[in-house]
Scaffold this active site. Structure first.
Site, mmCIF file in Angstrom:
data_model
loop_
_atom_site.group_PDB
_atom_site.id
_atom_site.type_symbol
_atom_site.label_atom_id
_atom_site.label_comp_id
_atom_site.label_asym_id
_atom_site.label_seq_id
_atom_site.Cartn_x
_atom_site.Cartn_y
_atom_site.Cartn_z
ATOM 1 N N TYR A 91 0.823 -1.229 0.000
ATOM 2 C CA TYR A 91 0.000 0.000 0.000
ATOM 3 C C TYR A 91 0.856 1.277 0.000
ATOM 4 O O TYR A 91 0.336 2.352 -0.282
ATOM 5 C CB TYR A 91 -0.905 0.074 1.233
ATOM 6 N N HIS B 101 -2.018 -12.016 1.787
ATOM 7 C CA HIS B 101 -2.886 -11.031 1.119
ATOM 8 C C HIS B 101 -3.913 -11.688 0.197
ATOM 9 O O HIS B 101 -5.062 -11.279 0.132
ATOM 10 C CB HIS B 101 -2.020 -10.053 0.312
HETATM 11 N N1 LIG Z 1 -7.232 -7.578 1.746
HETATM 12 C C1 LIG Z 1 -7.493 -7.011 0.599
HETATM 13 O O1 LIG Z 1 -7.288 -7.596 -0.499
HETATM 14 C C2 LIG Z 1 -8.069 -5.634 0.592
HETATM 15 C C3 LIG Z 1 -8.625 -5.111 -0.600
HETATM 16 C C4 LIG Z 1 -9.197 -3.839 -0.551
HETATM 17 C C5 LIG Z 1 -9.202 -3.105 0.633
HETATM 18 N N2 LIG Z 1 -8.629 -3.629 1.766
HETATM 19 C C6 LIG Z 1 -8.604 -2.862 3.052
HETATM 20 O O2 LIG Z 1 -9.915 -2.383 3.362
HETATM 21 C C7 LIG Z 1 -9.870 -0.967 3.492
HETATM 22 C C8 LIG Z 1 -11.186 -0.321 3.102
HETATM 23 O O3 LIG Z 1 -11.554 -0.601 1.770
HETATM 24 P P1 LIG Z 1 -11.443 0.456 0.567
HETATM 25 O O4 LIG Z 1 -10.401 1.459 0.857
HETATM 26 O O5 LIG Z 1 -11.348 -0.362 -0.660
HETATM 27 O O6 LIG Z 1 -12.884 1.144 0.495
HETATM 28 P P2 LIG Z 1 -14.009 1.707 1.490
HETATM 29 O O7 LIG Z 1 -13.524 1.769 2.877
HETATM 30 O O8 LIG Z 1 -15.240 0.924 1.176
HETATM 31 O O9 LIG Z 1 -14.235 3.174 0.897
HETATM 32 C C9 LIG Z 1 -13.300 4.200 1.021
HETATM 33 C C10 LIG Z 1 -13.928 5.452 0.420
HETATM 34 O O10 LIG Z 1 -15.048 5.845 1.204
HETATM 35 C C11 LIG Z 1 -14.935 7.223 1.510
HETATM 36 N N3 LIG Z 1 -15.556 7.447 2.816
HETATM 37 C C12 LIG Z 1 -15.059 7.104 4.025
HETATM 38 N N4 LIG Z 1 -15.916 7.452 5.007
HETATM 39 C C13 LIG Z 1 -16.983 8.034 4.395
HETATM 40 C C14 LIG Z 1 -18.152 8.612 4.884
HETATM 41 N N5 LIG Z 1 -18.446 8.630 6.183
HETATM 42 N N6 LIG Z 1 -19.041 9.142 3.980
HETATM 43 C C15 LIG Z 1 -18.759 9.130 2.661
HETATM 44 N N7 LIG Z 1 -17.637 8.584 2.138
HETATM 45 C C16 LIG Z 1 -16.752 8.044 3.004
HETATM 46 C C17 LIG Z 1 -13.465 7.527 1.500
HETATM 47 O O11 LIG Z 1 -13.280 8.908 1.234
HETATM 48 P P3 LIG Z 1 -12.001 9.757 1.789
HETATM 49 O O12 LIG Z 1 -10.810 8.855 1.773
HETATM 50 O O13 LIG Z 1 -11.940 10.887 0.829
HETATM 51 O O14 LIG Z 1 -12.325 10.224 3.188
HETATM 52 C C18 LIG Z 1 -12.999 6.647 0.356
HETATM 53 O O15 LIG Z 1 -13.231 7.280 -0.894
HETATM 54 C C19 LIG Z 1 -8.697 -0.576 2.589
HETATM 55 O O16 LIG Z 1 -8.289 0.755 2.795
HETATM 56 C C20 LIG Z 1 -7.699 -1.634 2.963
HETATM 57 O O17 LIG Z 1 -7.105 -1.344 4.217
HETATM 58 C C21 LIG Z 1 -8.101 -4.884 1.759
#
Ligand SMILES: NC(=O)c1ccc[n+]([C@@H]2O[C@H](COP(=O)([O-])OP(=O)(O)OC[C@H]3O[C@@H](n4cnc5c(N)ncnc54)[C@H](OP(=O)(O)O)[C@@H]3O)[C@@H](O)[C@H]2O)c1
Length: 267
Positions: free
Chosen positions: A50, A104
């Site tokens: 990341y 992962h």
């Molecule tokens: N193991 C894996 O293969 C894998 C894959 C994908 C993700 N992950 C982990 O899971 C975490 C979360 O998933 P993700 O980053 O894919 O997506 P997510 O958490 O579903 O969405 C993140 C988005 O939501 C926005 N957001 C956050 N809070 C909000 C709110 N209260 N109202 C409106 N919008 C909001 C953020 O905006 P801002 O950033 O602009 O605030 C960002 O654009 C990742 O960061 C990572 O740590 C793991």
């Protein structure tokens, strides 16, 4: 339940009920992590790929948090030597140990037995408190645990009311494996859904808060990512309402196996 609440893993260790995701949290990672810890987040999720590990280490230091009160989750890639990759992750994080190291994603062949042995060694040597997997199917978890007796504590998978699996949840519950929910906010793509918006309105909460709270009430552990301070704050403001059984049922019915990656990596 409050931000300090935990779930108990099958090893007896405890894990916070919600954590901060950091994929693409590359703009001022240290400042955002510091702010999150000061707001009350107790778990940070990252990965060697990341680019956020150095900033997370810096943010933890700047926050002055007691290391024992924070969980750091990170991951090794399927092509890595898992033991060496763990050491590299810790070096980038400037930490002596991780709380949870994950594979992962499963490798192309097999269930990742060599990776698992590498993580078991890291655990034996105190480099991580627990080990788990990510993006695994039930079948892959079964074949991993058949080959090597140690069970993962966690399967981290894409998970929201729009895309989840009862079958996976029942399997994990029966085996004391915690589902960690990634992309719990559907990367914002379903936040304007009519039913979700209506439910949020009933509780005076936002759609994002309802998606995160749905996890808490189902016993899964969400990892919302937020760069913006107002989102950080909102995503932890979850403990003053409870979604009714009827509304939980409506949310459960939203399942269309939605995935922001194109396809859920499990059945
Ligand atoms: N193991 C894996 O293969 C894998 C894959 C994908 C993700 N992950 C982990 O899971 C975490 C979360 O998933 P993700 O980053 O894919 O997506 P997510 O958490 O579903 O969405 C993140 C988005 O939501 C926005 N957001 C956050 N809070 C909000 C709110 N209260 N109202 C409106 N919008 C909001 C953020 O905006 P801002 O950033 O602009 O605030 C960002 O654009 C990742 O960061 C990572 O740590 C793991």
């Amino acid at each position: 339940m409050n931000p300090q609440s935990t779930v108990t893993l099958h090893t007896g260790n405890k894990m916070p009920v919600v954590g901060l995701g950091t994929w693409q949290l590359t703009k001022d990672t240290a400042g955002t992590v510091e702010a999150a810890l000061k707001l009350g987040y107790r778990m940070i999720d990252t990965s060697g790929d990341y680019g956020t590990q150095p900033g997370i280490g810096e943010g933890i230091k700047r926050s002055g948090s007691d290391r024992g009160h924070i969980d750091v989750v990170t991951k090794v890639e399927e092509t890595d030597d898992a033991y060496e990759a763990t050491r590299k992750d810790l070096n980038e994080l400037q930490l002596d140990y991780a709380d949870l190291m994950l594979i992962h994603r499963p490798p192309e062949q097999g269930a990742g037995e060599d990776l698992w042995r590498g993580l078991m060694r890291a655990k034996r040597e105190g480099l991580t408190r627990d080990i788990g997997v990510s993006n695994y199917t039930v079948e892959l978890i079964e074949s991993l645990t058949k080959a090597i007796e140690e069970k993962p504590v966690v399967n981290q998978i894409e998970w929201s009311p729009f895309g989840y699996s009862e079958n996976m949840l029942q399997y994990c519950k029966a085996n004391n494996i915690v589902v960690q929910a990634y992309s719990p906010l559907t990367r914002t793509r379903r936040l304007d859904d009519d039913i979700l918006t209506e439910i949020a309105r009933r509780y005076g909460k936002t759609p994002a808060q309802v998606l995160i709270r749905w996890n808490l009430q189902r016993g899964t552990v969400p990892l919302p990512k937020a760069n913006q301070r107002k989102h950080l704050k909102e995503d932890l403001d979850l403990f003053d309402f409870e979604i009714s059984r009827a509304d939980m049922a409506l949310l459960n019915e939203l399942n269309e196996r939605y995935s922001s990656l194109g396809e859920l990596p499990y059945n």
